[in-house]
Each structure stands twice: as C-alpha cells, then as structure tokens.
Design an enzyme around this catalytic site. Sequence first.
Site, PDB file in Angstrom:
ATOM      1  N   LYS A   1       9.428  -6.028  -0.444  1.00  0.00           N
ATOM      2  CA  LYS A   1       9.554  -5.032  -1.518  1.00  0.00           C
ATOM      3  C   LYS A   1       8.180  -4.440  -1.824  1.00  0.00           C
ATOM      4  O   LYS A   1       8.041  -3.231  -1.956  1.00  0.00           O
ATOM      5  CB  LYS A   1      10.107  -5.671  -2.793  1.00  0.00           C
ATOM      6  CG  LYS A   1      11.556  -6.086  -2.689  1.00  0.00           C
ATOM      7  CD  LYS A   1      12.127  -6.507  -4.028  1.00  0.00           C
ATOM      8  CE  LYS A   1      11.561  -7.799  -4.574  1.00  0.00           C
ATOM      9  NZ  LYS A   1      11.832  -8.995  -3.766  1.00  0.00           N
TER      10      LYS A   1
ATOM     11  N   CYS B   1      16.946 -11.960 -19.528  1.00  0.00           N
ATOM     12  CA  CYS B   1      16.373 -12.758 -18.445  1.00  0.00           C
ATOM     13  C   CYS B   1      15.392 -13.849 -18.889  1.00  0.00           C
ATOM     14  O   CYS B   1      15.233 -14.819 -18.161  1.00  0.00           O
ATOM     15  CB  CYS B   1      15.748 -11.874 -17.371  1.00  0.00           C
ATOM     16  SG  CYS B   1      14.331 -10.936 -17.886  1.00  0.00           S
ATOM     17  N   MET B   2      14.724 -13.701 -20.004  1.00  0.00           N
ATOM     18  CA  MET B   2      13.746 -14.761 -20.323  1.00  0.00           C
ATOM     19  C   MET B   2      13.741 -15.200 -21.774  1.00  0.00           C
ATOM     20  O   MET B   2      12.875 -15.964 -22.172  1.00  0.00           O
ATOM     21  CB  MET B   2      12.329 -14.392 -19.866  1.00  0.00           C
ATOM     22  CG  MET B   2      11.920 -12.999 -20.071  1.00  0.00           C
ATOM     23  SD  MET B   2      11.145 -12.445 -21.546  1.00  0.00           S
ATOM     24  CE  MET B   2      11.961 -12.575 -22.942  1.00  0.00           C
TER      25      MET B   2
ATOM     26  N   MET C   1      15.840 -17.500 -13.693  1.00  0.00           N
ATOM     27  CA  MET C   1      17.096 -17.145 -14.353  1.00  0.00           C
ATOM     28  C   MET C   1      18.107 -18.296 -14.427  1.00  0.00           C
ATOM     29  O   MET C   1      18.956 -18.327 -15.300  1.00  0.00           O
ATOM     30  CB  MET C   1      17.752 -15.956 -13.650  1.00  0.00           C
ATOM     31  CG  MET C   1      16.948 -14.700 -13.741  1.00  0.00           C
ATOM     32  SD  MET C   1      16.464 -14.312 -15.416  1.00  0.00           S
ATOM     33  CE  MET C   1      14.701 -14.489 -15.307  1.00  0.00           C
TER      34      MET C   1
ATOM     35  N   GLY D   1      11.257 -12.498 -13.951  1.00  0.00           N
ATOM     36  CA  GLY D   1      11.760 -11.612 -12.907  1.00  0.00           C
ATOM     37  C   GLY D   1      11.092 -10.254 -12.940  1.00  0.00           C
ATOM     38  O   GLY D   1      10.926  -9.607 -11.912  1.00  0.00           O
ATOM     39  N   GLN D   2      10.692  -9.804 -14.119  1.00  0.00           N
ATOM     40  CA  GLN D   2      10.172  -8.446 -14.252  1.00  0.00           C
ATOM     41  C   GLN D   2       8.645  -8.450 -14.308  1.00  0.00           C
ATOM     42  O   GLN D   2       8.037  -9.427 -14.738  1.00  0.00           O
ATOM     43  CB  GLN D   2      10.732  -7.798 -15.518  1.00  0.00           C
ATOM     44  CG  GLN D   2      12.251  -7.731 -15.506  1.00  0.00           C
ATOM     45  CD  GLN D   2      12.794  -6.891 -16.641  1.00  0.00           C
ATOM     46  OE1 GLN D   2      12.821  -5.676 -16.561  1.00  0.00           O
ATOM     47  NE2 GLN D   2      13.228  -7.536 -17.701  1.00  0.00           N
TER      48      GLN D   2
END
Lengths: 812, 98
Positions: free
Chosen positions: A90, A174-175, A352, A389-390
């Site tokens: 990515k 997510c967190m 997650m 994740g971000q």
Amino acid sequence: MSMDRREFLKATAMAAATTAASRLAYGETPALDPSVADEVHSRVKFDKAPCRFCGTGCHLQIGVDPNTDKVVSISGDQRAEVNKGLLCVKGYHAGLALYGKDRLTRPMLKQGDKHVPISWDKAIDIIAKRIQKNPAGFAFYGSGQWTIPEGYAAQKFTKGGLGNNHIDPNARLCMASAVTGFVSTYGVDEPAGTYTDLDKCDVIITWGNNPAEMHPVLFSRVIDRRSRGEKVTLIDMGTRRTRTTDHATHYLQFKPQGDVAIALGIAHLLCKKNTYSQEFVDKYLNFRRDSDPLENPTLLGESMTFDEFKRAVSVYTPEKVEELSGVPASKIHLLADLFGNPDIRITSLWCMGMNQHTRGTDINRLVHGIHLLSGHFGRPGDAPTSLTGQPSACGTAREVGTLAHALPGGRVVANAKHREQSEDIWNVPRGRINPKPGYHTVLMWEKFSTPKEEGGDIDTLWVQVTNPGHSLPNTEKLFYPSRKLEDKFLIVSDVYPTESTRHADLILPSALWIEKNGMFGNSERRTQQWFKQVSPPGEARDDCWQTIAVAHRLHELGHEGMKDRDGRFLFEMKDEAGKSVPVWKWTNYYDINVDRALFEEYRKFTTLKHKNLAPYDVYAAHRGLRWPVVQEPDGTWREVQYRFAGFDDPFVEKGKKLDFYHSTTNDGRAQVWFAPYVAPPEVPDADYPFWLCTGRVLEHWHTGSMTMRIPQTRRAMPNAYVEVHPEDAAELNLSSGEVVIIESRRGSCELPVWINGRGRPPRGSLFVPFFDERMLINQVTLDAHCPISKEPDYKKCAVKVRKLTAKGATDG
Amino acid sequence: MPISALVLTMTLDDEQREAALVELERNPFNTLGNLVSNQLPLVIETSTVAEGIELVRDVIPSIPGVDFVHVISIDFSDMSSRDEKLQSRRKRISDPMR
Ligand code: SF4
C-alpha cells in the site's frame, strides 16, 4: 554521469535496495553513491511524508516531477526509524492514490436524483446557514485520518465555537476500547512502550491481531530478527488462521469472546503459582473491579484487595478457560508460565480484535493487568501495546480529543477546570464549552436517522475524511434511514465518490494527503509532519480550510460563537509582521502556514497529561518524534521511548524505577482490573448458524476508496469474498468463486466464496473483508457495543449462508 | 513500465540460498544486486503492472530459499496510463435491496 532514463531509474532503484539491504543486514545506512544522488535530485524533487494509510506510520520519500507537478516515485525513507527504508504494497503505491480518474473536483449539491456542480461560495453559504438556523442540531463526524491541525480546527469550531459537543471520529469504531483500557489502567491514554519493544522482546503475543497483513512493515522486524539468527517466540491467538499464523511458534485458536477467559486464566495461574511480581504488587499496583459490570460498568470502578482479586480470578481455572475459549488447558499453562518467567521480555500486540468487542474495555484492561501483575512492563521488550489502524487515530482522535466527551490534551468536557483551561487557550468567554458530552458515533448516527418528532435532534451532519455509509455497523439502521427524511442534511467532504457521497446532500471535494500540509500521530506516540508537495486537482481544497471558511461565514452571519473574548474571529491568524491574514479565503490560505499556527496553539494543551510536544519546526526537521518531547539544557528536543520508566521518562519522580504519575488513585500506582467473562450478545443458533467476523486485507485500506483506485492494489485484490472452511463448503455444496448470500437478522450481502484462501476460519465461522463498496458487509453486522467505550463489535455476529442460484433466487 | 526495488531476505542455508539465486537470475525481469549478508537487493522491471504484482506477491515469495520480500520503492514515471481498465467499481452482483 550520463545514462538514459530507464538506466537511471534502474540505477536509482538498485541504490535504494542496496542501502536498505545494508540497513537490514547490519543496521547501518551507507551513503548513496554521490553521482546517483546528484542525478536523482536534478530530475526529481524529493521530500518526506508519513504514509497516508495505516497507523504504523512509515515514512516515505516522495519524488515529484516539477515539470508536471505529479508524483513519479515513492521510496521507503531510509532515515525513518519506524520503517528503516521499507514499505508495504500500500505504501509504495500510495502516490497513485492521487490519480484515480474520478477524483471529486467540484462542490456538488443534490437536486432531485442528481448531484449538480455549485460554487464553493454557495456551498459554504448553505452549510453556514443550516448551522446558524440550529447550531445544537449540527454534528461533525471526522476520523483518525484527519490531520492533527484539521482535527484541532474541527474541535475548536464545534466545542469552542458552537458550544456543541457533537463531534466524534470514526476512530470510535476502531480504538475507543483501547483508550478506555489505558485510561482506566494508567489514568492516561496511549501505550507506554514503542516499536523498539519489537526489537528487544523474546516473546510476542498477538491477541486477535494479524500484523503480517495489517502492519506488515512492523511485522517484518520479527522476520528480520529471526533471519539474523535471533530467537523470537511468536504466539498467535485468534479466531482464524492468518498470515501471522504462518510465522507463529504456537497458534491458539479461541472461540469468539474467548480472549477474555484466556486473560483471566493467565491471571489466575500467576496468582496460584505465585509467579506474579511481588515487587509490582507491593509498590506499583492497586486492584479494581466494576461493582455492576453488566448493567453499569464505569471507567473508575471500585477498589478491591489483592486477595479479593485472587479469589475473583480463581474460578477461571485452565479447565474452565478451555471450556469458555476452546483453547486447551495446557496452552493456558504455557502462557501463564511465560508471563511467570521474569527472565524473558514479552510484548503483547493487539488492534481491532480486542477493541471491536462488546467487552472491549474489559479485555484491554485484563491484558494490561497480566503484564503488570507479572512485572512484564517498563523494561525494553516488556510492553502491552495496542496498534491503531488509522494514520492519526492517536495524533488526532486521541490526543487532540475529537471525541464527544473530550477536549484537547486529555481533558474532558465534564470537568469544569478542563473547560476553563480550554476556554483560556482558545480565548473564548467563560461558559462557552458545554459541560454535557455530545453524541458518540453510534448515537450520533442514530439521532440523524431518527425523525425529529421521535427525538432525532441532529439535522445537519458534516463528514470529513471518512466513509460512514460503508463503514458504520448495521447501516440499515444507522445510515440509510436519514436519507429518506426530508429535514436531514448530509454534507460529505471526500476525495473520491463513495457510498457516503452518493447519498450526500452536499459533496465537497477535498485535497488528499501531500496535496496539503499535514501532521499525523502514529501508534507509538510519534508525531509526524509533512509539507504540501503537489497541487490538488480542480477545485479540491483542504478540509481544514473548509472548516475555517464555514466558521468565517457564520462569523459574517453574526454567530456569537465565532468570536473570541475580544470580539475577534475564532480563527484569526497573523503573518510574521503581525498583519491579519484572511485564511478563510482560499486564495490566501497558503499565505501563511495555517498548520503551524494551529499546532502552536494546540501544543499549549499538551503539557497537562505530560504529552508534551515540540514546536512545529522541530517536526519539520525530523522523521517524527515520540512524545513526551522535552527540551534539554542545550536547547535540543528529546523524545521518550519508555513512559513511566525512571530510566527514560523525565516526568518520573527522581529515584523511582516506575511511576504511574497520572494514577487514577493519585498514588503513583496503576490499576489491575478484574472483569468477569461475559458471553457475546449474539451467538449462532439454528436459524443463523455461523459466526461472522469482518476485517481488512493487506492490499486495501479501510473502505478501499483510495486503494481500489490504485491499479496495482486493485488487481492484487479485486473484490471482497467470504472465507469458508472446506468442510462447511462441502456440506453446503459450495465451491470457490460461487456467489452466496450472507444474511443476518439485520441485512444481507452477496459475496463470492473463497475456500482455503488467505485466511482460514474454523468450522462454523466465516470471514469477510469490508473494503469493497460493491459488497457492503456492514448491512449485516451488529451495532452492539462496549458499554464503556461505545465501540461496536464488528468481529462477531450470527449469520446464515445461502447459495445464490440465479438472479434474485436462492436456495439453501 | 514500473520499476520496483526490493530486498529479499534469503535463507541462512547456503545450498538453498544458492539455488534460489540461480532461480532468481533466470528471470529476465530481475536485476540482482550484491548480497549483503543474507539480504539481496533486487530490481524488477516488468512490461505490465500485472506481471510485477505476480512476481512480488506470488512468484518470488514461493521460491524456496526466499524467506521474506521487502518492498523498497516503485517508480511509475514511465507508465503511460496510471489507471488501467478495470472492472466497474459500481456494479453489484445483483440489485441491492433498495
Ligand atoms: S500501509 Fe502501513 S505498513 Fe504499509 S507502508 Fe503505509 S504505514 Fe507502512
């Protein structure tokens, strides 16, 4: 030196690969051949930026051709400590995310069934007038992809300007459980350790986490250590086999929700075998529980003695844990024996799997608890570490505090002193900040999707940098109903068409990543900065500008909240000569560095919780720094790798080995929590016999709105699928590639089957990645959430599988 | 034509590593650098994107003796089109419920 273009490109690539090889082999970075370096810099302009995608926070070197104003080259940044010159698929295609053919380039207003182009001026006017009409009915929905200054501007606009706390990020999805886990254990958010722990530990335990695919550059540290002959034991615990399992020393497969039982079982054996750390218990720990864990769990709970804790965990014998989790009792002993061994270093990783969990706060607390109880904390390699994740879930959502209950720098709206401090820094009148927390994500969207007369008091919702039409759970309940309600107005700022823009009333085209200045904060407390390197296409503009422009239009309309105590515009900015710059006008936005101005103001918030940040210009000169960043007597700025540890953290009281200086009990001690095992809210039954778990894949990032536009990543993983165990497939007479309907009590989704695919779920269990907008699995998922963090559980719900035999017809 | 820079972490087993190097050398897309300990710099130049992906994702990692593939950089300045013809993003398998 003269060579043709292809030879030159190949020589450059070989130089980069050789440098990285040296670094991998010996940890050294040899100098680039000066002739190649000269050639490179004469043709392409390079600058640094953190990767646009995951929370690992790799640094890239981005090459821009000044003649075309386009990105032509991406390399891993050899000088970046996070990735040491490496990237994943990515990252090294990130530059192509800018060039999808369908970039949004003009503001568009929905008229009838169509979106029609309008001017920016009209778009800003429409938003401002809707907010002016009903400021309390406005909500801002952002993300962990907001840059730090973008999130800070949105936060100040909403809480400091409108006096409304309805701002929440997708990071809630997510967190949020990681945050509540850290706060209730240490009194302050975010990991104490850093990625360096991965280089120092003897054992890595992945708790429902697949870093080989989701944080691949971090995971490659483990592979490289092993390839140098170092022994690293990897214990992978999960509900399905993944690429991480392929490298694991032990794989422990647990039943959904079984992770809670495993952690309790380890705690029990540490107590029973007396292998806990007496030093930690005596000096650094208190014990806590919720008095009513099912009906009314809280962040603070009530205290319990160590003996009470021992008694509470004693029911979780290895045999009982085997029954609850499916993991053999012998493996619970194995884990407990590792934790009970003070001579090794253990790093736990999670993401997650532990956070998107109806007992998310509990499992986070429990994993911190077993590290603390066993003394595996505060030494290099000994760390409980949650990954994000971000790219800026930590930097923006958690640190700037763009959550419905929070204020910047670890403050909360419910605390009068915190409100006053914030009002002082923002120079807004006393009482401007509302003491009542706003709506968290699930509630915000529920209110937006509920008619006004039935209590749906949110009527204007502005989304920036995220795609809720795709990523919210149970979209049939939370997203689509609002689209049929006349008085609900959805504004979406994005870079590409998505499920959210398609249903929006107003679409605003945004600048993406290096088309604007920015700052991110990664999973290891590292704050990173970059400068704008190319121009955005068409009329696309920075999200931060969009917020400031709306604020200024409201100011013009006479909204009192857009004025500070002295009657000046809330976002007034000055140049070096002290002259006011009209940054709300796009033509003037880059006359000064707005990011620098916002960051320097935000920085004042960061000392309260000892998350001290350095000045903006220091970050411009570094590949990120891990906070707290403190100034040394010689004027240089020093980052901190090990928080709360006396040998590194300057805020630890002199002479102390460990000091939890934000302890919720004000005694320098961390809290070890007891929480009982609680069954999941929905389990498979005769009607819906399969477990469904959702997640990500290596090639795509979140809802795929960027990576599905990159030909390379799109070709590598062209569509979503459902992983099915071969025996379940045989029973249902399914073969790979065949399309099935996955159906829950909430909705359904059609997907092709993949048997023996990349991940391998056990019998009775399915896995679906959520990146594909043609196959919206969140029409199926459950919106049940952790009662403390309010984070939904995307990892387990009950579904059935039906075979699609012809269009519209099913059997099975 | 995309050009990618990779580093391959090679096995510590001498015999298997030699066999892998021979195998890698046989592929005309590959230019091998000098082995640095067990890390091999490699540049691949393919005529299509699909070939590059297949090499990086499937072919190279499956060679016995290659333990891990690190991707270092990609240069796509020579690619004439950045967005190849791909399956429609919008098309669903069948009509959605709405
Ligand atoms: S996606 Fe994550 S692991 Fe991959 S290059 Fe970007 S930051 Fe690094």
